[in-house]
Design a protein around this motif. Structure first.
Motif, PDB file in Angstrom:
ATOM      1  N   GLY A  47       0.863  -1.193   0.150  1.00 12.45           N
ATOM      2  CA  GLY A  47       0.052  -0.005  -0.012  1.00 12.45           C
ATOM      3  C   GLY A  47       0.866   1.315   0.021  1.00 12.45           C
ATOM      4  O   GLY A  47       0.319   2.449   0.011  1.00 12.45           O
ATOM      5  N   LYS A  48       2.191   1.028  -0.211  1.00  5.94           N
ATOM      6  CA  LYS A  48       3.120   2.515  -0.170  1.00  5.94           C
ATOM      7  C   LYS A  48       2.664   2.965  -1.665  1.00  5.94           C
ATOM      8  O   LYS A  48       3.059   2.315  -2.665  1.00  5.94           O
ATOM      9  CB  LYS A  48       4.483   1.731   0.019  1.00  5.94           C
ATOM     10  N   LYS A  49       2.763   4.316  -1.542  1.00  4.41           N
ATOM     11  CA  LYS A  49       2.759   4.977  -2.909  1.00  4.41           C
ATOM     12  C   LYS A  49       3.771   5.606  -3.450  1.00  4.41           C
ATOM     13  O   LYS A  49       4.822   6.033  -2.604  1.00  4.41           O
ATOM     14  CB  LYS A  49       1.701   6.349  -2.542  1.00  4.41           C
ATOM     15  N   PHE A  50       3.753   5.503  -4.544  1.00  6.91           N
ATOM     16  CA  PHE A  50       4.891   5.841  -5.332  1.00  6.91           C
ATOM     17  C   PHE A  50       4.559   6.720  -6.610  1.00  6.91           C
ATOM     18  O   PHE A  50       3.567   6.250  -7.467  1.00  6.91           O
ATOM     19  CB  PHE A  50       5.881   4.471  -6.057  1.00  6.91           C
ATOM     20  N   ALA A  51       5.181   8.058  -6.855  1.00  6.95           N
ATOM     21  CA  ALA A  51       4.809   8.775  -7.851  1.00  6.95           C
ATOM     22  C   ALA A  51       5.958   8.666  -8.934  1.00  6.95           C
ATOM     23  O   ALA A  51       6.944   9.092  -8.558  1.00  6.95           O
ATOM     24  CB  ALA A  51       4.688  10.285  -7.416  1.00  6.95           C
ATOM     25  N   LEU A  52       5.781   8.081 -10.069  1.00  6.90           N
ATOM     26  CA  LEU A  52       7.023   8.000 -11.194  1.00  6.90           C
ATOM     27  C   LEU A  52       6.609   8.637 -12.491  1.00  6.90           C
ATOM     28  O   LEU A  52       5.514   8.668 -12.816  1.00  6.90           O
ATOM     29  CB  LEU A  52       6.815   6.513 -11.679  1.00  6.90           C
ATOM     30  N   HIS A  53       7.615   9.141 -12.864  1.00  8.01           N
ATOM     31  CA  HIS A  53       7.453  10.019 -14.188  1.00  8.01           C
ATOM     32  C   HIS A  53       8.424   9.444 -15.381  1.00  8.01           C
ATOM     33  O   HIS A  53       7.921   9.545 -16.629  1.00  8.01           O
ATOM     34  CB  HIS A  53       7.878  11.588 -13.692  1.00  8.01           C
ATOM     35  N   LEU A  54       9.375   9.062 -15.022  1.00  6.50           N
ATOM     36  CA  LEU A  54      10.302   8.483 -16.059  1.00  6.50           C
ATOM     37  C   LEU A  54      10.752   6.976 -15.816  1.00  6.50           C
ATOM     38  O   LEU A  54      10.930   6.165 -16.729  1.00  6.50           O
ATOM     39  CB  LEU A  54      11.609   9.158 -16.314  1.00  6.50           C
ATOM     40  N   VAL A  55      10.895   6.600 -14.564  1.00  8.07           N
ATOM     41  CA  VAL A  55      11.027   5.317 -14.336  1.00  8.07           C
ATOM     42  C   VAL A  55       9.776   4.194 -14.512  1.00  8.07           C
ATOM     43  O   VAL A  55       8.782   4.679 -13.977  1.00  8.07           O
ATOM     44  CB  VAL A  55      11.352   5.051 -12.738  1.00  8.07           C
ATOM     45  N   PRO A  56       9.894   3.228 -15.430  1.00 10.38           N
ATOM     46  CA  PRO A  56       8.850   2.588 -15.665  1.00 10.38           C
ATOM     47  C   PRO A  56       8.105   1.866 -14.373  1.00 10.38           C
ATOM     48  O   PRO A  56       8.834   1.358 -13.178  1.00 10.38           O
ATOM     49  CB  PRO A  56       9.280   1.259 -16.637  1.00 10.38           C
ATOM     50  N   GLY A  69      13.197   3.731 -23.391  1.00  6.97           N
ATOM     51  CA  GLY A  69      13.599   3.705 -24.551  1.00  6.97           C
ATOM     52  C   GLY A  69      14.001   4.906 -25.413  1.00  6.97           C
ATOM     53  O   GLY A  69      13.853   6.083 -24.830  1.00  6.97           O
ATOM     54  N   ASN A  70      14.416   4.624 -26.708  1.00 10.66           N
ATOM     55  CA  ASN A  70      15.016   5.791 -27.547  1.00 10.66           C
ATOM     56  C   ASN A  70      13.896   6.914 -27.989  1.00 10.66           C
ATOM     57  O   ASN A  70      14.062   8.096 -27.961  1.00 10.66           O
ATOM     58  CB  ASN A  70      15.360   5.380 -28.641  1.00 10.66           C
ATOM     59  N   GLY A  71      12.707   6.786 -27.756  1.00  9.15           N
ATOM     60  CA  GLY A  71      11.612   7.700 -28.042  1.00  9.15           C
ATOM     61  C   GLY A  71      11.099   8.494 -26.840  1.00  9.15           C
ATOM     62  O   GLY A  71      10.522   9.572 -27.004  1.00  9.15           O
ATOM     63  N   VAL A  72      11.898   8.214 -25.697  1.00 11.90           N
ATOM     64  CA  VAL A  72      11.770   9.343 -24.410  1.00 11.90           C
ATOM     65  C   VAL A  72      12.681  10.125 -24.547  1.00 11.90           C
ATOM     66  O   VAL A  72      13.608  10.082 -24.780  1.00 11.90           O
ATOM     67  CB  VAL A  72      11.585   8.356 -23.083  1.00 11.90           C
ATOM     68  N   VAL A  73      12.071  11.508 -23.793  1.00 11.01           N
ATOM     69  CA  VAL A  73      12.947  12.494 -23.708  1.00 11.01           C
ATOM     70  C   VAL A  73      13.331  12.617 -22.005  1.00 11.01           C
ATOM     71  O   VAL A  73      12.487  12.641 -21.299  1.00 11.01           O
ATOM     72  CB  VAL A  73      12.557  14.055 -24.080  1.00 11.01           C
ATOM     73  N   VAL A  74      14.696  12.558 -21.583  1.00 12.70           N
ATOM     74  CA  VAL A  74      15.054  12.372 -20.415  1.00 12.70           C
ATOM     75  C   VAL A  74      15.781  13.430 -19.744  1.00 12.70           C
ATOM     76  O   VAL A  74      16.799  14.091 -20.136  1.00 12.70           O
ATOM     77  CB  VAL A  74      16.226  11.184 -20.436  1.00 12.70           C
ATOM     78  N   HIS A  75      14.902  13.994 -18.507  1.00 14.89           N
ATOM     79  CA  HIS A  75      15.256  14.973 -17.791  1.00 14.89           C
ATOM     80  C   HIS A  75      16.043  14.290 -16.625  1.00 14.89           C
ATOM     81  O   HIS A  75      15.741  13.868 -15.806  1.00 14.89           O
ATOM     82  CB  HIS A  75      14.097  15.750 -17.281  1.00 14.89           C
ATOM     83  N   LEU A  76      17.491  14.527 -16.695  1.00 16.33           N
ATOM     84  CA  LEU A  76      18.374  13.610 -15.626  1.00 16.33           C
ATOM     85  C   LEU A  76      18.219  14.221 -14.248  1.00 16.33           C
ATOM     86  O   LEU A  76      18.039  13.252 -13.308  1.00 16.33           O
ATOM     87  CB  LEU A  76      19.810  13.854 -16.208  1.00 16.33           C
ATOM     88  N   PHE A  80      17.292  11.235 -11.540  1.00 16.03           N
ATOM     89  CA  PHE A  80      17.997  10.918 -10.380  1.00 16.03           C
ATOM     90  C   PHE A  80      17.333  10.727  -9.107  1.00 16.03           C
ATOM     91  O   PHE A  80      17.333  10.356  -8.215  1.00 16.03           O
ATOM     92  CB  PHE A  80      19.296  11.702 -10.428  1.00 16.03           C
ATOM     93  N   LYS A  81      16.125  11.930  -9.290  1.00 15.96           N
ATOM     94  CA  LYS A  81      15.325  12.305  -8.091  1.00 15.96           C
ATOM     95  C   LYS A  81      14.525  10.998  -7.957  1.00 15.96           C
ATOM     96  O   LYS A  81      14.238  10.624  -6.736  1.00 15.96           O
ATOM     97  CB  LYS A  81      14.641  13.553  -8.079  1.00 15.96           C
ATOM     98  N   GLU A  82      13.901  10.345  -8.843  1.00 19.20           N
ATOM     99  CA  GLU A  82      13.123   9.355  -8.904  1.00 19.20           C
ATOM    100  C   GLU A  82      13.916   7.977  -8.300  1.00 19.20           C
ATOM    101  O   GLU A  82      13.404   7.261  -7.408  1.00 19.20           O
ATOM    102  CB  GLU A  82      12.570   8.928  -9.998  1.00 19.20           C
ATOM    103  N   ILE A  83      14.995   7.906  -8.817  1.00 17.07           N
ATOM    104  CA  ILE A  83      15.983   6.684  -8.325  1.00 17.07           C
ATOM    105  C   ILE A  83      16.049   6.781  -6.803  1.00 17.07           C
ATOM    106  O   ILE A  83      16.186   5.783  -6.111  1.00 17.07           O
ATOM    107  CB  ILE A  83      16.945   6.540  -9.155  1.00 17.07           C
TER     108      ILE A  83
END
Length: 277
Positions: A47-56, A69-76, A80-83
């Motif tokens: 039941g722990k909540k996770f808000a993900l934007h770039l990480v699958p 994938g290659n079609g994604v635009v990545v804000h590093l 890193f904040k998500e990781i």
């Protein structure tokens, strides 16, 4: 299998249930388009909540390998904040996330330009999230964008970044470019390049090798057809192809490899932009 959803809380219970189920069933999770936009809010089995934007979303299953994938635009900074957030909550990311060397980098200045562009449009503004996704895809389309693989060539990186910054300054009076800005960004991305290196991979090879081994693969997407750059409610659309066809170009998969498609749709149509549907 391809799973897409409308990113709004009206259908989030069904989305969360399916994502939890899929996290258990599949060994590979892939993101094929978009950027750090509205994101995916999911819960783990406790039941722990996770808000993900770039990480699958498949990162919650310790047995999965997640691919951006290659079609994604990545804000590093966002990635890193998500990781860091996942790691601090006991979710291991090391060795479980791959970032395509062909994916384009979304810089902070893209976000600034996004806001300036919206202000310039005045009453005709699109209503973007101002996360810089549109301007980054614009850089990609006019062929002066910077890709993840460019982080491996820091000798030419400053020149490429300078072209991008000068281009933004020439288009928007509100964007102030300086040599100090360039130096600061270059130093920051030298550090980012070091940290990202273990995650960088030729994900097209990874994908097709996995398909050849008949491994279970789930491709995750958001928004779907009505926000597709070609088939959506143009111009009130996103800047990529979130419909099923975008899987092929966003991950380097042949159309014959696509399997089941599952969509979750709410009973009410809506749009994150200013378009009335």
């Amino acid at each position: 299998m391809y799973f897409f959803k409308m990113e709004k809380k009206l259908s989030c219970n069904m989305c969360m249930y399916l994502m939890l189920l899929f996290c258990i069933l599949f060994f590979f999770f892939h993101l094929h388009q978009g950027g750090a936009n509205a994101g995916h809010t999911i819960y783990n089995s406790e039941g722990k909540k996770f808000a993900l934007h770039l990480v699958p979303s498949g990162i919650l299953n310790e047995e999965t390998l997640c691919v951006i994938g290659n079609g994604v635009v990545v804000h590093l900074p966002g990635l890193f904040k998500e990781i860091d957030g996942l790691e601090s909550n006991g979710v291991t990311c090391k060795g479980r996330i791959l970032v395509s060397d062909r994916a384009h980098l979304l810089f902070d200045f893209h976000q600034v330009v996004d806001g300036l562009r919206e202000a310039e449009l005045a009453n005709s503004f699109i209503g973007t999230t101002k996360r810089g996704i549109g301007p980054c895809y614009s850089s990609k389309a006019i062929r002066n964008g910077i890709r993840v693989c460019d982080l491996r060539h820091m000798d030419t990186f400053p020149d490429k970044l300078e072209i991008l910054l000068k281009d933004a300054a020439s288009q928007f009076q509100g964007f102030k470019y300086s040599i100090d800005m360039l130096k600061d960004e270059v130093e920051k991305y030298k550090r980012f390049a070091e940290r990202l290196e273990p995650y960088i991979a030729d994900t097209v090879h990874v994908m097709n090798d996995s398909i050849g081994q008949n491994k279970k693969i789930l491709v995750e997407g958001g928004q779907a057809t009505m926000l597709d750059i070609d088939f959506g409610t143009y111009p009130f659309v996103t800047s990529s192809s979130p419909s099923a066809g975008g899987i092929c170009t966003g991950l380097g998969i042949a159309p014959r490899c696509l399997g089941d498609l599952i969509g979750v749709v709410s009973e009410i149509s809506f749009d994150i932009s200013q378009c009335d549907i």
